[in-house]
Design a protein around this motif. Sequence first.
Motif, PDB file in Angstrom:
ATOM      1  N   ARG A   1       2.270 -15.563 -26.017  1.00  0.00           N
ATOM      2  CA  ARG A   1       1.678 -14.268 -25.408  1.00  0.00           C
ATOM      3  C   ARG A   1       1.454 -14.026 -24.051  1.00  0.00           C
ATOM      4  NH1 ARG A   1      -4.977 -15.811 -27.186  1.00  0.00           N
ATOM      5  NH2 ARG A   1      -5.144 -13.851 -26.007  1.00  0.00           N
TER       6      ARG A   1
ATOM      7  N   ASP B   1       2.141 -10.634 -22.554  1.00  0.00           N
ATOM      8  CA  ASP B   1       1.830 -10.500 -19.890  1.00  0.00           C
ATOM      9  C   ASP B   1       2.757 -10.625 -19.677  1.00  0.00           C
ATOM     10  OD1 ASP B   1      -0.963 -11.129 -21.483  1.00  0.00           O
ATOM     11  OD2 ASP B   1      -1.319 -12.717 -20.556  1.00  0.00           O
TER      12      ASP B   1
ATOM     13  N   VAL C   1       2.040 -10.272 -13.089  1.00  0.00           N
ATOM     14  CA  VAL C   1       0.989 -11.604 -13.093  1.00  0.00           C
ATOM     15  C   VAL C   1       0.328 -11.549 -12.174  1.00  0.00           C
ATOM     16  CG1 VAL C   1       0.546 -12.594 -15.165  1.00  0.00           C
ATOM     17  CG2 VAL C   1       2.430 -11.650 -15.233  1.00  0.00           C
TER      18      VAL C   1
ATOM     19  N   THR D   1      -7.829 -13.186 -14.882  1.00  0.00           N
ATOM     20  CA  THR D   1      -6.144 -13.527 -15.356  1.00  0.00           C
ATOM     21  C   THR D   1      -5.256 -14.025 -14.074  1.00  0.00           C
ATOM     22  OG1 THR D   1      -6.856 -10.562 -13.441  1.00  0.00           O
ATOM     23  CG2 THR D   1      -7.348 -10.797 -16.691  1.00  0.00           C
TER      24      THR D   1
ATOM     25  N   ARG E   1      -4.752 -17.700 -17.089  1.00  0.00           N
ATOM     26  CA  ARG E   1      -4.486 -17.461 -18.561  1.00  0.00           C
ATOM     27  C   ARG E   1      -3.797 -18.845 -19.353  1.00  0.00           C
ATOM     28  NH1 ARG E   1      -2.690 -11.369 -18.153  1.00  0.00           N
ATOM     29  NH2 ARG E   1      -2.651 -10.408 -16.832  1.00  0.00           N
TER      30      ARG E   1
END
Length: 219
Positions: free
Chosen positions: A153, A157, A167, A173, A178
Amino acid sequence: MTGPYRRLHLLVEGQTEETVVNGVLGPHLSSVGWAVTTSLVKTKRPAGGPSHKGGISTWKQVETDVRLLLGDTSITVLTTLFDYYGLPADFPGMRNRPAGDAHARVEHVEQAFAAEIGDHRFRPHLVLHELEAWVFAAANELGLLHGPEVAERLRKDEELAGGPELVNDGPLTAPSKRLLRYCSGYAKTSDGPIAIEELGLDRLRARCPHLDAWLRSLE
């Protein structure tokens, strides 16, 4: 260490940053000739009681710590390890950041921070967007602690963002948000530093150009 005494002091945001300095950044900086010291930013200074340390809520608390530290003439260079994400609105440069590129935005705030302090020994650094971005760079290493699905994951991302430092900084977010969503057992002050140390500084720098530029300026 040979040559003149050079003391580099890092004012850091919290315990996680302090752990990463002690385990990863500090040894490298010592190897290139710095005597490295650290302190945590003080959040409160109550009359008659001890200061509280860690976290940033106002510009004034940071300014007070920076100016006090610069009063120490044994410090050759003072730098910072603060998250760019979550800086208070009254922080220098925050209200007039340029649109677009994240690197240009964080560099604008760093330059405004330096200008506001106005001391040639002060070279501020803000982590883009927060220290947990470095954990995204160490996705595979974190996966050894919390399973391959967590690593997958994080990698997805990061690929979508264009790199761990990109990111984004949304309240739902940001990298830290996250991580907590993907990994319920994530321990901020231990798991992140362990993963970063296992990745190693050379590979971390290769993935994080803003970090690399800061370290090159100190080398």
